[in-house]
Design an enzyme around this catalytic site. Structure first.
Site, PDB file in Angstrom:
ATOM      1  N   SER A  12       0.836  -1.190   0.000  1.00  0.00           N
ATOM      2  CA  SER A  12       0.000   0.000   0.000  1.00  0.00           C
ATOM      3  C   SER A  12       0.874   1.245   0.000  1.00  0.00           C
ATOM      4  O   SER A  12       2.054   1.192   0.349  1.00  0.00           O
ATOM      5  CB  SER A  12      -0.962  -0.009   1.184  1.00  0.00           C
ATOM      6  OG  SER A  12      -0.225  -0.009   2.365  1.00  0.00           O
ATOM      7  N   VAL A  13       0.289   2.347  -0.427  1.00  0.00           N
ATOM      8  CA  VAL A  13       1.041   3.591  -0.616  1.00  0.00           C
ATOM      9  C   VAL A  13       1.780   3.985   0.656  1.00  0.00           C
ATOM     10  O   VAL A  13       2.914   4.429   0.626  1.00  0.00           O
ATOM     11  CB  VAL A  13       0.078   4.724  -1.053  1.00  0.00           C
ATOM     12  CG1 VAL A  13       0.836   6.035  -1.190  1.00  0.00           C
ATOM     13  CG2 VAL A  13      -0.572   4.368  -2.374  1.00  0.00           C
ATOM     14  N   ASP A  14       1.155   3.761   1.781  1.00  0.00           N
ATOM     15  CA  ASP A  14       1.757   4.166   3.052  1.00  0.00           C
ATOM     16  C   ASP A  14       3.022   3.385   3.394  1.00  0.00           C
ATOM     17  O   ASP A  14       3.775   3.779   4.258  1.00  0.00           O
ATOM     18  CB  ASP A  14       0.735   3.990   4.188  1.00  0.00           C
ATOM     19  CG  ASP A  14      -0.445   4.938   4.002  1.00  0.00           C
ATOM     20  OD1 ASP A  14      -0.273   5.923   3.266  1.00  0.00           O
ATOM     21  OD2 ASP A  14      -1.504   4.666   4.582  1.00  0.00           O
ATOM     22  N   GLY A  91      -1.997  -0.019  -4.608  1.00  0.00           N
ATOM     23  CA  GLY A  91      -2.428  -0.865  -3.506  1.00  0.00           C
ATOM     24  C   GLY A  91      -3.840  -0.594  -3.047  1.00  0.00           C
ATOM     25  O   GLY A  91      -4.199  -0.942  -1.929  1.00  0.00           O
ATOM     26  N   MET A 145      13.137   0.965   8.143  1.00  0.00           N
ATOM     27  CA  MET A 145      13.977   0.392   9.190  1.00  0.00           C
ATOM     28  C   MET A 145      14.500   1.493  10.123  1.00  0.00           C
ATOM     29  O   MET A 145      14.792   1.240  11.286  1.00  0.00           O
ATOM     30  CB  MET A 145      15.152  -0.388   8.574  1.00  0.00           C
ATOM     31  CG  MET A 145      14.769  -1.718   7.957  1.00  0.00           C
ATOM     32  SD  MET A 145      14.020  -2.887   9.113  1.00  0.00           S
ATOM     33  CE  MET A 145      15.401  -3.259  10.209  1.00  0.00           C
ATOM     34  N   SER A 447     -11.860 -59.462  -3.866  1.00  0.00           N
ATOM     35  CA  SER A 447     -10.977 -60.533  -4.281  1.00  0.00           C
ATOM     36  C   SER A 447     -11.566 -61.179  -5.527  1.00  0.00           C
ATOM     37  O   SER A 447     -12.786 -61.364  -5.622  1.00  0.00           O
ATOM     38  CB  SER A 447     -10.859 -61.559  -3.146  1.00  0.00           C
ATOM     39  OG  SER A 447     -10.032 -62.615  -3.537  1.00  0.00           O
ATOM     40  N   ALA A 448     -10.723 -61.469  -6.514  1.00  0.00           N
ATOM     41  CA  ALA A 448     -11.137 -62.109  -7.772  1.00  0.00           C
ATOM     42  C   ALA A 448     -11.978 -61.190  -8.661  1.00  0.00           C
ATOM     43  O   ALA A 448     -12.662 -61.631  -9.571  1.00  0.00           O
ATOM     44  CB  ALA A 448     -11.887 -63.416  -7.517  1.00  0.00           C
ATOM     45  N   GLY A 450     -10.724 -59.092 -10.662  1.00  0.00           N
ATOM     46  CA  GLY A 450      -9.996 -58.919 -11.918  1.00  0.00           C
ATOM     47  C   GLY A 450      -8.930 -57.830 -11.851  1.00  0.00           C
ATOM     48  O   GLY A 450      -8.335 -57.472 -12.865  1.00  0.00           O
ATOM     49  N   SER A 519      -7.886 -53.435  -0.556  1.00  0.00           N
ATOM     50  CA  SER A 519      -8.021 -52.196   0.229  1.00  0.00           C
ATOM     51  C   SER A 519      -9.492 -51.869   0.506  1.00  0.00           C
ATOM     52  O   SER A 519     -10.033 -50.933  -0.067  1.00  0.00           O
ATOM     53  CB  SER A 519      -7.323 -51.027  -0.470  1.00  0.00           C
ATOM     54  OG  SER A 519      -7.619 -50.960  -1.851  1.00  0.00           O
TER      55      SER A 519
END
Lengths: 610, 303
Positions: A12-14, A91, A145, A447-448, A450, A519
């Site tokens: 943002s501008v600020d 912004g 800073m 099971s089975a 395919g 599964s």
């Protein structure tokens, strides 16, 4: 040979963005005295006693009057090493639309935060948008800073805060620089006030950041833009901007969608310079051998590396129009590379909250600045790649036919697979270096039913096609990896977990893991799917839906007979439940012809499958 | 050994411009390229010729002629048209003045620059042009910094900065209805220095007044104006001879020159690289009228 770097700024501008840009321009001697004089004059007229550098970028009358920024402004500055194009995105309220506009071509995003305020909502939004738009490099400048006493701790705090958030995003290169734009610390010159900072100045970083490898030089793509003919010389060339990969004279190529094969006879740069290798983003003219019918909207690529062809796409879109919303059922003109057709919105999967990254699946529409995931169906097939793999062949715009306005920007996730919940992740960095990419095909059923027969055939065909594949058969694995497990619910869960992990590792290594496993429990399979999704690997659940009586009639190992006789307890389908998948990617039934081919067809539609 | 697949910034800019030229040729029916003989339009022409090689330009060129030209520029214009076999159309501001469609300013500082807009719009209307290539660059002026590559203009040729189409990737939207048109700016991302570097690298010919030469000039409003037959002297103005060159070439009454000894393209590149004044700031009197002078003229239909 200076290179061009395109960057998008956000914040943002600020936060001091205009001051920072002013500083970069001024210290690199790209701000001119008459521009500065104009800014000083305008500042005085507004009663400001300092030159307001925001006036450099806020150039329009309405912007000056209202003190807001209406649109993206483009600024230019240069050093001996590089030329920079700055897309200065405001912004304000219309942040998303403008940022998307400015960021679509950027190599690097510069996000500014105020050291006193730290990471705020706006910083997170901008970082998310940068990641969504696939900007490879992100620089977080912690500004002002000087106002936090050049505090090393404050900088570290903000850095960690932002880093935590960025972990959720797809950001590959993230840098942090503590600056004071007002005083010029670490902008062009290293700061004497922050001796603890060991990195480079912002400008130095911008000069050094390595962007050449960001382009896709693997998947050769040339969308045909314009056909150049020269009467009398029998010249017929296909002009276009290389969107990916490298083309050389002599290359075998295929023209899509016709599928006609040819060879590159010659490549010409602008003005007729012979080109030995054409790569993105060069604008070239290609001559092919043979007499082909090729036109605008076609795409030239290599025979063994083609984009997806299809009418159903899955995409993230950003709605850019103030009037109207994006709703399912609406149709637009879609512009994708050099192709244009009609696209209908099939489905709005969810709207994404840019602040929380929460997915709102109950959303009915997308309004201005909103982002969501949609399924589109186009009238003609498009030739596309996932955006993450190629920004040029993965992007599109939607145009409203009534107003002619550009109403949405789109990034293709992959082909849409109706009735599937599979998230088709595009390639992640690192995997691209592998010769092949893997995934898991998980066959589940009684099971089975395919499963194994199909799995064996699938593995055979994949290997025959030169695709690394490996069969993980549940029964076989119980002889080794899972020899210690029984058939209790806990042991079955552990059995599935282990095979799932092995499959995931194979897939990660670039192999197609074909897992064939009863599964029986939905929850166990779901965990395997989630593990794959977390790893960014496709997981394809194939339900071999053979009814119990059929399986029991087959009974190749005599297991059903034993279970019926009470010799085996807890047998799936007899005295233990089987939970069919609620949303499998594919269902195979006993009367299906060539089930392995059906799986291959599904694989061929995957974004992963190149 | 691995090849480094990198483009120099000039090659990248050239590729981008070529893409724009081809896009327009492929998607519009009647494009036209504005050609005044000034350096930006000369570079535009060179790029267009490159884009369609080995075929000729698939569109005509148009000169909006204020009537207040530098003779050297008109001679150069005609030479280029002849050499490249171009189809040149000339739209004269004088015709609009004679027909009473526009009224010429009077007074010593009068300029026809503003009148060009009406003539340009008439030429677009009469020619049925749906795409008009202009050589404007975003680094020239703050209103132009906000300009799209494809800039939509309504039936009156007006620009609405609040209602510009978003422009993403290299997917340009040229949708328009009959009577509307699109201004196209292939040089959007070029700077003055880029233009000169390209001219030097490609050995492109320009009108001679872009290089240092001696001519009579007068000082006015902090600028150097060429003493031509179109300039009316104000009281106290005394023409004198100096070594000058032009950074921009437009209407002779409001285009200033600068003192310079740069007599080759390479010397000009060095001079431009070192200057701290923009070309418009140094040489365009009409931009100084108001803070938003260019914006206002663009809204009226200027390019």
């Amino acid at each position: 040979m200076p290179q061009l770097l395109r960057l998008a700024t956000a914040g943002s501008v600020d936060d001091g963005k205009s001051t920072l840009i002013g500083r970069l321009l001024f210290d690199s001697k790209s701000l001119f005295t008459d521009q500065l004089a104009a800014v000083e004059r305008a500042s005085r007229q507004r009663g400001e006693d300092y030159p307001n550098l925001a006036l450099l970028t806020d150039g329009l009358r309405a912007e000056r009057e209202q003190g807001i920024t209406i649109d993206v402004a483009y600024r230019y500055f240069a050093t001996p090493r590089r030329k920079f194009v700055i897309a200065d995105t405001p912004g304000h309220i219309q942040y998303t639309r403008n940022m998307v506009t400015g960021a679509s071509t950027a190599d690097l995003a510069l996000i500014l935060v105020d050291a006193r305020k730290g990471v705020v909502q706006q910083s997170r939004r901008h970082a998310f948008l940068a990641s969504l738009l696939g900007i490879p490099h992100l620089v977080l400048c912690v500004n002002k800073m000087d106002l936090v006493g050049w505090s090393r701790e404050r900088f570290a705090e903000i850095r960690e805060d932002f880093r935590r958030f960025a972990m959720k995003l797809d950001v590959t290169d993230l840098s942090f620089i503590p600056v004071s734009a007002l005083h010029g610390d670490n902008v062009v010159h290293r700061s004497a006030s922050m001796p603890w900072y060991e990195g480079t100045s912002l400008l130095h970083h911008l000069e050094e950041v390595h962007v050449a490898s960001d382009r896709n030089l693997i998947d050769a793509r040339l969308p045909v833009q314009y056909v150049i003919r020269q009467a009398g010389r029998d010249f017929r060339g296909y002009a276009g901007t290389v969107a990916g990969g490298v083309f050389k004279p002599g290359d075998e190529v295929v023209v899509l969608p016709s599928g006609l094969s040819s060879r590159v006879a010659a490549i010409w740069g602008p003005g007729g310079l012979p080109v030995t290798e054409a790569f993105p983003p060069q604008a070239v003219t290609v001559q092919l051998t043979g007499d082909l019918d090729v036109g605008r909207g076609d795409l030239i690529c290599r025979p063994a590396n083609r984009p997806h062809t299809g009418q159903d796409l899955d995409a993230m879109v950003c709605w850019l129009a103030g009037a109207g919303t994006l709703t399912p059922g609406a149709t637009y003109t879609i512009r994708h590379t050099t192709a244009e057709t009609t696209a209908a919105v099939q489905k709005l999967e969810y709207r994404l909250d840019v602040d929380t990254l929460h997915r709102d699946e109950s959303a009915r529409a997308l309004a201005l600045n909103e982002i969501g995931r949609v399924q589109l169906r186009t009238r003609k097939p498009l030739l596309f790649d996932a955006y993450r793999r190629n920004r040029a062949t993965g992007s599109f715009i939607l145009v409203d036919d009534t107003t002619g306005n550009t109403v949405a920007a789109g990034m293709i996730t992959g082909p849409a697979l109706p009735a599937s919940r599979v998230v088709w992740h595009a390639a992640a960095v690192g995997r691209e270096e592998r010769a092949t990419r893997g995934l898991t095909v998980w066959l589940t059923g009684l099971s089975a039913s395919g499963k194994s027969t199909i799995a064996v055939e699938l593995e055979r065909r994949l290997v025959a096609a030169g695709r690394p594949a490996y069969l993980l058969d549940g029964d076989n694995l119980r002889h080794g990896l899972n020899a210690d497990l029984g058939f209790s619910a806990e042991d079955r869960a552990e059995n599935v977990r282990r095979v799932g992990e092995v499959a995931r590792l194979f897939a990660d290594a670039g192999v197609v893991a074909v897992a064939s496993l009863i599964s029986p429990y939905r929850q166990d399979r779901e965990r395997v799917r989630q593990a794959h999704e977390r790893a960014g690997l496709p997981f394809l659940e194939v339900f071999v839906d053979t009814p119990l009586p059929v399986c029991e009639a087959r009974d190749p190992k005599g297991m059903y007979a034993k279970a019926r006789a009470g010799e085996i307890r807890g047998f799936t389908g007899i005295d233990d439940p089987y939970e069919p998948p609620s949303a499998p990617d594919l269902v195979l039934r006993p009367d299906d012809e060539d089930p392995a081919a059906r799986i291959l067809t599904l694989l061929n539609r995957s974004a992963w499958w190149e | 050994m691995s090849t480094v697949y990198e483009l120099s910034h000039l090659d990248a800019l050239e590729a981008e411009s070529v893409h724009v030229f081809r896009e327009v040729a492929a998607t519009f029916e009647h494009p036209v390229l504005l050609f005044s003989g000034g350096k930006d339009s000369v570079v535009m022409l060179a790029l267009a010729a490159k884009a369609f090689w080995p075929a000729p330009l698939p569109f005509p060129v148009l000169h909006v002629d204020t009537g207040h030209n530098f003779d050297e520029v008109i001679a150069f214009r005609d030479r280029v048209v002849e050499r490249m076999g171009l189809c040149l159309e000339v739209a004269r501001v004088q015709d609009d003045i004679d027909a009473g469609r526009v009224t010429e300013d009077t007074g010593p500082r009068a300029s026809r620059n503003r009148l060009q807009t009406a003539t340009l719009l008439r030429a677009i209307r009469e020619g049925g042009f749906d795409a008009v290539f202009g050589g404007a660059r975003r680094d020239e002026e703050k209103a132009r910094a906000k300009e799209r590559v494809f800039s939509f203009r309504d039936e009156s040729g007006q620009w609405d900065p609040r209602n510009q189409r978003p422009e993403l990737w290299n997917l340009y939207n040229g949708r328009h209805r009959r009577g509307e048109h699109i201004r196209v700016f292939p040089l959007s991302n070029w700077t003055e220095l880029d233009i000169w570097s390209f001219i030097a690298a490609e050995r492109i010919e320009l009108p001679p007044i872009y290089y240092a030469h001696r001519r009579p000039v007068v000082q006015r409003d902090g600028m150097l104006l060429a003493h031509t037959r179109f300039l009316r002297l104000l009281g106290g103005e005394e023409p004198y001879e100096a070594s000058v060159r032009f950074r921009t070439v437009g209407d002779a009454t409001c285009t200033g020159c600068i003192e310079s000894t740069a007599s080759t393209a390479d010397e000009v590149v060095a001079e431009v690289a070192a200057t701290r004044v923009t070309e418009r700031g140094a040489t365009r009197a009409d931009d100084r009228i108001s803070e938003a002078g260019m914006e206002d003229r663009k809204k009226e239909g200027y390019f």
